[in-house]
Motif scaffolding. Structure first.
Motif, PDB file in Angstrom:
ATOM      1  N   ASN A  25       0.913  -1.264   0.074  1.00 24.91           N
ATOM      2  CA  ASN A  25       0.133  -0.010   0.206  1.00 24.91           C
ATOM      3  C   ASN A  25       0.839   1.161   0.070  1.00 24.91           C
ATOM      4  O   ASN A  25       0.378   2.189  -0.580  1.00 24.91           O
ATOM      5  CB  ASN A  25      -0.910  -0.025   1.324  1.00 24.91           C
ATOM      6  N   GLU A  26       1.945   1.141   0.590  1.00 26.40           N
ATOM      7  CA  GLU A  26       2.948   2.208   0.527  1.00 26.40           C
ATOM      8  C   GLU A  26       3.359   2.646  -0.662  1.00 26.40           C
ATOM      9  O   GLU A  26       3.351   3.914  -1.081  1.00 26.40           O
ATOM     10  CB  GLU A  26       4.076   2.199   1.453  1.00 26.40           C
ATOM     11  N   ASN A  85       1.999   2.238  -3.662  1.00 27.81           N
ATOM     12  CA  ASN A  85       0.702   2.347  -4.545  1.00 27.81           C
ATOM     13  C   ASN A  85       0.375   3.815  -4.418  1.00 27.81           C
ATOM     14  O   ASN A  85      -0.961   4.217  -3.814  1.00 27.81           O
ATOM     15  CB  ASN A  85      -0.401   1.381  -4.454  1.00 27.81           C
ATOM     16  N   SER A  86       1.092   4.814  -4.653  1.00 28.54           N
ATOM     17  CA  SER A  86       0.765   6.202  -4.365  1.00 28.54           C
ATOM     18  C   SER A  86       1.553   6.948  -5.414  1.00 28.54           C
ATOM     19  O   SER A  86       2.721   6.602  -5.829  1.00 28.54           O
ATOM     20  CB  SER A  86       1.207   6.536  -2.884  1.00 28.54           C
ATOM     21  N   ASN A 143       4.126  13.394  -4.525  1.00 27.63           N
ATOM     22  CA  ASN A 143       3.546  14.528  -3.793  1.00 27.63           C
ATOM     23  C   ASN A 143       3.137  15.490  -4.934  1.00 27.63           C
ATOM     24  O   ASN A 143       4.073  16.009  -5.867  1.00 27.63           O
ATOM     25  CB  ASN A 143       4.509  15.303  -2.831  1.00 27.63           C
ATOM     26  N   GLN A 188       1.294  17.998 -10.527  1.00 24.55           N
ATOM     27  CA  GLN A 188       1.418  16.699 -10.396  1.00 24.55           C
ATOM     28  C   GLN A 188       2.124  16.054 -11.291  1.00 24.55           C
ATOM     29  O   GLN A 188       1.964  15.954 -12.459  1.00 24.55           O
ATOM     30  CB  GLN A 188      -0.200  15.976 -10.189  1.00 24.55           C
ATOM     31  N   ILE A 218       3.951   2.226 -11.206  1.00 24.20           N
ATOM     32  CA  ILE A 218       3.352   1.839  -9.893  1.00 24.20           C
ATOM     33  C   ILE A 218       3.017   0.361  -9.759  1.00 24.20           C
ATOM     34  O   ILE A 218       3.110  -0.090  -8.837  1.00 24.20           O
ATOM     35  CB  ILE A 218       1.973   2.824  -9.848  1.00 24.20           C
ATOM     36  N   GLU A 235       4.377  -2.098  -7.038  1.00 24.87           N
ATOM     37  CA  GLU A 235       3.280  -3.130  -6.170  1.00 24.87           C
ATOM     38  C   GLU A 235       3.940  -4.666  -6.345  1.00 24.87           C
ATOM     39  O   GLU A 235       3.966  -5.375  -5.318  1.00 24.87           O
ATOM     40  CB  GLU A 235       1.912  -2.817  -6.704  1.00 24.87           C
TER      41      GLU A 235
END
Length: 424
Positions: free
Chosen positions: A72-73, A75-76, A79, A106, A114, A118
């Motif tokens: 989950n970390e 999958n972002s 900033n 962005q 990504i 994962e």
């Protein structure tokens, strides 16, 4: 059925051998099968308690949960950048001046980056999960080893009890012989001294049992003085399961290297994705002062923005690819090395288990011959020619053979536990 324990016998030498009816044999066989099932279930219960309560297993489980959460970390997105600027001191100019500007940007990684992250995090969590499996198997092996050590001590105590009772019987014979002048008081004292020696050995075994019991309770994460009960009898199986080196392929210690190899492959896929550019989308708003020079009703400005981050210098990624190649070769070498070690351990365990069977069979023959010699000595008592020195010698031989048989049974099951750890 204690084939390896010389139970105190009632001296009857003229009875013919009696054959059990088939019905009784079947009942005895069923009870024997049920007994072994109950003993295995008892050990399994202890192993399950250890797996539930052992802090080492809980620690490794938390480590796996942490590794799983890293999925989950990653999958972002990077900033989001917000910028705000305001004119602190406005110069005197005829042209319109901006009051402030606001922008947002962005950055987006290259397509599939990504997902690659994962997959890499998932592969690392899978490798971490193998540590849980290995820790559980090692814990089960440790519990089994302690269990069979406790069985050995308990069985030896039974052997000593039987021999002490047997010596007491001999002592009564010696006292009777002293009364009729066929033996001396020295014979009685020797028998009593021998009983004291056996009682000493028994008390030492009791202390050993307490120590190993405390060690087992520590694996179960409970009070050290909780009583551990073991089966009263174990038998060496007639036929052993054949194991080949191919059965080592299911050992989690080897499977872990496969998982690590896959994680390196996922790391390389991620490295290839990160070679791609990053694309940024944003918008900037500029607010301006009112001015007669601006005739349009839209004095403020809105400006869409597009940003591209290109990794021109690829030395970092090339080095990472070489490291991944070397890492895969290292993992393969480690796996080959561990496989050779497991093969050696399996060969050693099988060999020692076979040795235990051989020793047990030889001790069984020796014990039978010692019992025959004892029978001859007891028969000689009827003629008044019994020699209690010979009786003591035979008793010591029988005790030695019985103890050796117990040790052989313990060694047999210890090596079987190791074989099961390696091949199942």
């Amino acid at each position: 059925m204690k084939q390896f324990i010389n139970i105190l016998r009632i001296r009857v030498f003229s009875f013919p051998q009696v054959t059990c009816p088939l019905r009784i044999v079947l009942i005895c066989s069923f009870l024997l099968f049920t007994f072994h099932s109950m003993s295995a279930q008892e050990l399994e219960t202890l192993i399950n308690q250890a797996l539930e309560n052992n802090p080492e297993i809980q620690k490794v489980d938390f480590q796996h949960k942490i590794a799983s959460e890293k999925v989950n970390e990653v999958n972002s997105l990077p900033n989001t950048e917000f910028n705000f600027g305001v004119m602190a001191v406005a110069p005197e100019m005829e042209m319109p001046m901006e009051r402030f500007r606001v922008s947002v940007m962005q950055m987006l990684p290259w397509f599939g980056t990504i997902t690659a992250r994962e997959n890499y995090a998932t592969s690392m969590a899978d490798a971490q999960f193998m540590d849980i499996t290995i820790a559980k198997r090692k814990l089960a092996l440790s519990v089994s080893q302690f269990y069979y050590q406790l069985y050995e001590i308990s069985a030896k105590q039974d052997v000593l009890d039987d021999n002490i009772s047997l010596l007491k019987t001999y002592e009564q014979l010696a006292l009777t012989s002293v009364e009729v002048g066929k033996a001396s008081a020295v014979d009685v004292l020797r028998l009593q001294i021998r009983q004291n020696e056996l009682q000493q050995e028994k008390e030492v075994l009791i202390q050993q049992f307490t120590g190993i019991q405390a060690a087992m309770n520590s694996l179960l994460n409970r009070d050290y003085d909780v009583e551990v009960s073991v089966v009263s009898s174990l038998e060496i199986l007639e036929n052993d399961t054949f194991y080949s080196y191919d059965s080592l392929s299911v050992n989690p210690e080897l499977l872990k290297y496969d998982k690590l190899y896959q994680s390196v492959e996922q790391s390389e896929l991620l490295n290839q994705k990160e070679r791609g550019p990053m694309i940024g989308f944003g918008v900037e708003y500029i607010n301006q002062e009112n001015s007669p020079m601006i005739t349009s009703s839209y004095k403020d400005m809105v400006m869409p923005m597009l940003s591209v981050s290109i990794p021109i210098f690829n030395k970092k990624y090339n080095s990472q690819s070489k490291q991944n190649d070397l890492r895969k070769q290292e993992i393969q070498s480690q796996k080959d090395e561990r496989l050779n070690m497991l093969k050696a351990e399996l060969s050693k365990a099988v060999s020692q288990r076979n040795q235990s069977r051989i020793k047990f069979d030889i001790q069984e023959k020796n014990l039978k011959q010692a019992q025959d010699a004892e029978t001859i000595l007891i028969k000689s008592y009827e003629t008044g020619t019994i020699d209690f020195n010979d009786v003591l010698d035979i008793q010591e031989l029988q005790l030695k053979f019985q103890m050796n048989q117990v040790e052989s049974v313990r060694s047999y099951y210890l090596q079987t536990s190791i074989i099961n750890y390696l091949t199942r």
